[in-house]
Design a protein around this motif. Structure first.
Motif, PDB file in Angstrom:
ATOM      1  N   GLN A  95       0.836  -1.192   0.000  1.00  0.00           N
ATOM      2  CA  GLN A  95       0.000   0.000   0.000  1.00  0.00           C
ATOM      3  C   GLN A  95       0.872   1.243   0.000  1.00  0.00           C
ATOM      4  OE1 GLN A  95      -2.453  -0.308   3.451  1.00  0.00           O
ATOM      5  NE2 GLN A  95      -0.773  -0.163   4.879  1.00  0.00           N
ATOM      6  N   ALA A  96       0.276   2.354  -0.380  1.00  0.00           N
ATOM      7  CA  ALA A  96       1.010   3.607  -0.456  1.00  0.00           C
ATOM      8  C   ALA A  96       1.156   4.216   0.929  1.00  0.00           C
ATOM      9  CB  ALA A  96       0.281   4.576  -1.377  1.00  0.00           C
ATOM     10  N   ILE A  97       2.201   5.007   1.090  1.00  0.00           N
ATOM     11  CA  ILE A  97       2.383   5.775   2.319  1.00  0.00           C
ATOM     12  C   ILE A  97       1.627   7.081   2.127  1.00  0.00           C
ATOM     13  CG2 ILE A  97       4.040   6.997   3.771  1.00  0.00           C
ATOM     14  CD1 ILE A  97       6.127   4.946   2.954  1.00  0.00           C
ATOM     15  N   ARG A  98       0.652   7.298   2.999  1.00  0.00           N
ATOM     16  CA  ARG A  98      -0.103   8.554   2.911  1.00  0.00           C
ATOM     17  C   ARG A  98       0.629   9.590   3.747  1.00  0.00           C
ATOM     18  NH1 ARG A  98      -4.654  10.658   0.816  1.00  0.00           N
ATOM     19  NH2 ARG A  98      -5.578  12.325   2.034  1.00  0.00           N
ATOM     20  N   ALA A  99       1.239  10.542   3.069  1.00  0.00           N
ATOM     21  CA  ALA A  99       2.000  11.599   3.735  1.00  0.00           C
ATOM     22  C   ALA A  99       1.741  12.886   2.970  1.00  0.00           C
ATOM     23  CB  ALA A  99       3.478  11.252   3.751  1.00  0.00           C
ATOM     24  N   ASN A 100       0.722  13.599   3.384  1.00  0.00           N
ATOM     25  CA  ASN A 100       0.319  14.805   2.649  1.00  0.00           C
ATOM     26  C   ASN A 100       1.424  15.836   2.538  1.00  0.00           C
ATOM     27  OD1 ASN A 100      -2.211  13.884   1.995  1.00  0.00           O
ATOM     28  ND2 ASN A 100      -3.148  14.687   3.849  1.00  0.00           N
ATOM     29  N   ASN A 101       2.306  15.883   3.512  1.00  0.00           N
ATOM     30  CA  ASN A 101       3.423  16.824   3.428  1.00  0.00           C
ATOM     31  C   ASN A 101       4.708  16.142   2.955  1.00  0.00           C
ATOM     32  OD1 ASN A 101       3.911  15.315   5.678  1.00  0.00           O
ATOM     33  ND2 ASN A 101       4.096  17.031   7.090  1.00  0.00           N
ATOM     34  N   GLY A 102       4.638  14.828   2.694  1.00  0.00           N
ATOM     35  CA  GLY A 102       5.807  14.090   2.220  1.00  0.00           C
ATOM     36  C   GLY A 102       6.751  13.667   3.319  1.00  0.00           C
ATOM     37  N   ASP A 103       6.323  13.796   4.578  1.00  0.00           N
ATOM     38  CA  ASP A 103       7.176  13.438   5.724  1.00  0.00           C
ATOM     39  C   ASP A 103       6.766  12.082   6.284  1.00  0.00           C
ATOM     40  OD1 ASP A 103       8.000  16.026   5.307  1.00  0.00           O
ATOM     41  OD2 ASP A 103       7.300  16.802   7.232  1.00  0.00           O
ATOM     42  N   PHE A 104       7.738  11.223   6.541  1.00  0.00           N
ATOM     43  CA  PHE A 104       7.506   9.951   7.211  1.00  0.00           C
ATOM     44  C   PHE A 104       8.821   9.465   7.792  1.00  0.00           C
ATOM     45  CE2 PHE A 104       8.404   9.087   2.805  1.00  0.00           C
ATOM     46  CZ  PHE A 104       9.240   7.981   2.810  1.00  0.00           C
ATOM     47  N   THR A 105       8.761   8.385   8.554  1.00  0.00           N
ATOM     48  CA  THR A 105       9.938   7.854   9.234  1.00  0.00           C
ATOM     49  C   THR A 105      10.161   6.410   8.823  1.00  0.00           C
ATOM     50  OG1 THR A 105       9.492   9.290  11.128  1.00  0.00           O
ATOM     51  CG2 THR A 105      10.946   7.442  11.512  1.00  0.00           C
ATOM     52  N   VAL A 106      11.427   6.043   8.635  1.00  0.00           N
ATOM     53  CA  VAL A 106      11.781   4.642   8.381  1.00  0.00           C
ATOM     54  C   VAL A 106      12.731   4.182   9.476  1.00  0.00           C
ATOM     55  CG1 VAL A 106      11.457   4.769   5.885  1.00  0.00           C
ATOM     56  CG2 VAL A 106      13.687   5.261   6.838  1.00  0.00           C
ATOM     57  N   GLN A 107      12.722   2.903   9.730  1.00  0.00           N
ATOM     58  CA  GLN A 107      13.609   2.282  10.715  1.00  0.00           C
ATOM     59  C   GLN A 107      14.637   1.430   9.982  1.00  0.00           C
ATOM     60  OE1 GLN A 107      13.429   2.747  14.086  1.00  0.00           O
ATOM     61  NE2 GLN A 107      11.768   4.187  13.709  1.00  0.00           N
ATOM     62  N   VAL A 108      15.817   1.316  10.562  1.00  0.00           N
ATOM     63  CA  VAL A 108      16.864   0.476  10.013  1.00  0.00           C
ATOM     64  C   VAL A 108      17.087  -0.681  10.976  1.00  0.00           C
ATOM     65  CG1 VAL A 108      19.276   0.348   9.278  1.00  0.00           C
ATOM     66  CG2 VAL A 108      17.972   2.450   8.903  1.00  0.00           C
ATOM     67  N   ALA A 109      16.929  -1.894  10.479  1.00  0.00           N
ATOM     68  CA  ALA A 109      17.247  -3.082  11.273  1.00  0.00           C
ATOM     69  C   ALA A 109      18.684  -3.458  10.923  1.00  0.00           C
ATOM     70  CB  ALA A 109      16.298  -4.229  10.949  1.00  0.00           C
ATOM     71  N   ILE A 110      19.549  -3.495  11.935  1.00  0.00           N
ATOM     72  CA  ILE A 110      20.964  -3.788  11.707  1.00  0.00           C
ATOM     73  C   ILE A 110      21.465  -4.691  12.809  1.00  0.00           C
ATOM     74  CG2 ILE A 110      21.707  -1.681  12.888  1.00  0.00           C
ATOM     75  CD1 ILE A 110      24.011  -1.549  10.782  1.00  0.00           C
ATOM     76  N   ASN A 111      22.219  -5.722  12.400  1.00  0.00           N
ATOM     77  CA  ASN A 111      22.772  -6.656  13.365  1.00  0.00           C
ATOM     78  C   ASN A 111      24.129  -7.121  12.854  1.00  0.00           C
ATOM     79  OD1 ASN A 111      22.994  -8.330  15.564  1.00  0.00           O
ATOM     80  ND2 ASN A 111      21.754  -9.940  14.680  1.00  0.00           N
ATOM     81  N   PRO A 112      25.174  -7.065  13.644  1.00  0.00           N
ATOM     82  CA  PRO A 112      25.255  -6.560  15.004  1.00  0.00           C
ATOM     83  C   PRO A 112      25.059  -5.045  15.025  1.00  0.00           C
ATOM     84  CG  PRO A 112      27.442  -7.114  14.194  1.00  0.00           C
ATOM     85  CD  PRO A 112      26.458  -7.559  13.159  1.00  0.00           C
ATOM     86  N   GLU A 113      25.030  -4.486  16.217  1.00  0.00           N
ATOM     87  CA  GLU A 113      24.800  -3.059  16.402  1.00  0.00           C
ATOM     88  C   GLU A 113      25.823  -2.250  15.593  1.00  0.00           C
ATOM     89  OE1 GLU A 113      25.285  -0.274  20.211  1.00  0.00           O
ATOM     90  OE2 GLU A 113      23.750  -1.828  20.429  1.00  0.00           O
ATOM     91  N   LEU A 114      25.382  -1.087  15.115  1.00  0.00           N
ATOM     92  CA  LEU A 114      26.230  -0.220  14.295  1.00  0.00           C
ATOM     93  C   LEU A 114      27.496   0.152  15.068  1.00  0.00           C
ATOM     94  CD1 LEU A 114      26.330   1.361  11.571  1.00  0.00           C
ATOM     95  CD2 LEU A 114      25.406   3.307  12.832  1.00  0.00           C
ATOM     96  N   ALA A 115      28.652  -0.072  14.460  1.00  0.00           N
ATOM     97  CA  ALA A 115      29.929   0.278  15.089  1.00  0.00           C
ATOM     98  C   ALA A 115      30.033   1.791  15.243  1.00  0.00           C
ATOM     99  CB  ALA A 115      31.095  -0.249  14.247  1.00  0.00           C
ATOM    100  N   SER A 116      30.738   2.228  16.262  1.00  0.00           N
ATOM    101  CA  SER A 116      30.799   3.664  16.569  1.00  0.00           C
ATOM    102  C   SER A 116      31.410   4.487  15.439  1.00  0.00           C
ATOM    103  CB  SER A 116      31.578   3.893  17.861  1.00  0.00           C
ATOM    104  OG  SER A 116      32.904   3.431  17.709  1.00  0.00           O
TER     105      SER A 116
END
Length: 188
Positions: A95-116
């Motif tokens: 389905q489409a992302i309904r974002a009337n102003n074009g703003d939304f958030t995405v998450q990143v799944a990463i394993n192992p944890e991101l190195a410093s």
């Protein structure tokens, strides 16, 4: 600073290896010293040996290509993938992302944890979007409507691409006000 630290370390180590004596003073207190006073019967104190730990060699399964002499010989070998999981999550599949102003958030799944020293960079339609950062939550701002390919890259401290996720297609749905014609007002 290093010289001062070395001098302090030596000053601490020297008394630890000196001979220690004990005696009873005039008030009946037991006194310990490295120089017994003259005319007092002081006995030598035998100290146990100091515990030491030898440095262990690295495990056999640890290999760091930067430490091997022949690392340049393996130029044809595939680079090691530092992260077993790297993907964008929180995006709708069908389905489409309904974002009337074009703003939304995405998450990143990463394993192992991101190195410093590593950073995450969002890609929109193959181009870097926004600044690279350490957060696994990425805000997308004012993205135009239509279909876009989103992916994420892991960048090293010198901006080299270490790894790229699979691209995901998303459709952004926005209200479009450009084709609206003003309606005439009706008279009361």
């Amino acid at each position: 600073m290093r010289l001062l630290l070395a001098a302090i370390s030596l000053a601490i180590a020297v008394p630890a290896s000196a001979q220690i004596y004990q005696y009873i003073d005039q008030q009946g207190n037991r006194v310990y010293t490295d120089q017994p006073p003259e005319g007092i019967d002081a006995t030598s104190v035998e100290l146990p040996t100091v515990n030491t730990v030898d440095m262990q060699p690295p495990a056999d399964n640890f290999t760091d290509p930067s430490l091997t002499a022949d690392s340049d010989l393996d130029a044809d070998a595939e680079p090691a993938i530092p992260y077993s999981t790297l993907e964008l999550t929180g995006l709708p599949d069908d389905q489409a992302i309904r974002a009337n102003n074009g703003d939304f958030t995405v998450q990143v799944a990463i394993n192992p944890e991101l190195a410093s020293q590593d950073r995450l960079q969002l890609l929109v339609d193959g181009q870097a979007y926004g600044p690279a950062g350490h957060s696994t939550t990425i805000n997308v701002i004012n993205l135009s409507r239509g279909e876009h390919q989103l992916a994420v890259q892991v960048l090293s401290s010198d901006n080299q691409v270490l790894q790229t996720s699979a691209a995901q297609t998303v459709a952004i749905q926005r209200v479009h006000l450009g084709d609206r014609k003003p309606r005439p007002r009706s008279a009361p």
